[in-house]
Design an enzyme around this catalytic site. Structure first.
Site, mmCIF file in Angstrom:
data_model
loop_
_atom_site.group_PDB
_atom_site.id
_atom_site.type_symbol
_atom_site.label_atom_id
_atom_site.label_comp_id
_atom_site.label_asym_id
_atom_site.label_seq_id
_atom_site.Cartn_x
_atom_site.Cartn_y
_atom_site.Cartn_z
ATOM 1 N N TYR A 139 0.837 -1.212 0.000
ATOM 2 C CA TYR A 139 0.000 0.000 0.000
ATOM 3 C C TYR A 139 0.866 1.254 0.000
ATOM 4 O O TYR A 139 0.675 2.150 -0.839
ATOM 5 C CB TYR A 139 -0.927 -0.009 1.208
ATOM 6 C CG TYR A 139 -1.745 1.251 1.331
ATOM 7 C CD1 TYR A 139 -2.845 1.484 0.505
ATOM 8 C CD2 TYR A 139 -1.414 2.236 2.274
ATOM 9 C CE1 TYR A 139 -3.588 2.645 0.606
ATOM 10 C CE2 TYR A 139 -2.153 3.404 2.381
ATOM 11 C CZ TYR A 139 -3.238 3.606 1.545
ATOM 12 O OH TYR A 139 -3.961 4.761 1.644
ATOM 13 N N LYS B 219 1.383 4.236 -2.976
ATOM 14 C CA LYS B 219 1.139 5.655 -2.723
ATOM 15 C C LYS B 219 2.392 6.488 -3.004
ATOM 16 O O LYS B 219 2.293 7.644 -3.445
ATOM 17 C CB LYS B 219 0.642 5.864 -1.297
ATOM 18 C CG LYS B 219 -0.715 5.212 -1.025
ATOM 19 C CD LYS B 219 -1.789 5.699 -2.006
ATOM 20 C CE LYS B 219 -3.149 5.118 -1.751
ATOM 21 N NZ LYS B 219 -4.185 5.623 -2.678
#
Length: 262
Positions: free
Chosen positions: A151, A155
């Protein structure tokens, strides 16, 4: 009247973007997996604000999903003035023990769908000499996050990609923004399995309202910023820790904070 395309529009930040833009008399194209939620949101916004809302139920983790969305919009002769790549999800836990399929779907949604949609719509905006793209990243993109490794990496990609495109488009009339919220009142933590084994300090952290986050993002877009960190002052401190601490020290500290409870 301008038109905005919002992915992940059925809940959370996506729904808040839709609500705020509808108030500003922006027509909408809403994309998410849940057709029922999208249609209900569309009906509410049309009735309240008198705008046009198109609904496209689409799982963006599927192959060629972005192309299907692009073709659907072209078939309806809709011009997209603002693209908001908001769809994404996380998964908390030890990487080696995580679902391989879920990690790959995360990369597909958080990165590949975002890049593909941007590549479809950016040339049209450049040809018109106007348009905007908001790519929703996170403060987690500023440093590695153990137990959220994929994750936080997706990002980080979004920040780098968006800032590069901002620089490329300074003289095209197109605005590009990397939006980096901190913890926000959405279903992210439940969907990422935080409730099962995350430390209590993470479960109880303060969150910002999605409405305030959206307003800060749109204000930064109007100012033609390349990146915006939204929310409380702690978020701004966290994104700058990598400048103050050796990377080895920083990632060790973060690992201790995010380590799952046994």
């Amino acid at each position: 009247m301008s038109t905005a395309l919002i992915t992940g529009a059925s809940a959370g930040l996506g729904a808040s973007f839709a609500q705020e833009l509808a108030k500003r008399q922006t027509d909408l194209v809403l994309v998410a997996r849940s057709q029922d939620k999208l249609q209900q949101l569309a009906q509410d916004l049309q009735a309240t604000y008198g705008i046009q809302v198109e609904v496209i139920p689409q799982d963006l983790t599927e192959p060629d999903a972005a192309s299907k969305v692009f073709e659907r919009i072209n078939q309806k002769n809709i011009t997209i003035d603002l693209l908001i790549n908001n769809a994404g999800f996380g998964d908390y836990g030890v990487f080696s023990q995580s679902s391989r399929q879920k990690q790959l779907k995360m990369i597909q949604l958080n990165i590949l769908a975002l890049v593909d949609l941007t590549h479809h719509f950016l040339p049209q905006m450049q040809q018109r000499g106007s348009g905007s793209i908001i790519n929703v990243s996170s403060i987690s993109g500023f440093q590695p996050l153990p137990y959220l490794s994929i994750y936080s990496s997706t990002k980080a990609f979004i920040i780098s990609f968006s800032e590069a495109l901002w620089a490329e488009n300074q003289h095209t009339g197109v605005k590009i923004l990397a939006a980096c919220p901190g913890p926000t009142e959405t279903s992210f933590f439940a969907a990422a399995n935080f409730d099962q084994s995350a430390p209590e300090s993470l479960k109880q952290q303060k969150t910002d309202s999605p409405e305030v986050v959206v307003q800060e993002i749109l204000k930064a877009l109007d100012a033609d910023d390349c990146t915006v960190v939204t929310g409380r002052w702690q978020n701004h401190l966290l994104v700058n820790l990598s400048r103050l601490l050796p990377r080895k020290t920083l990632v060790q500290i973060v690992e201790q904070q995010f380590r799952p409870q046994k």
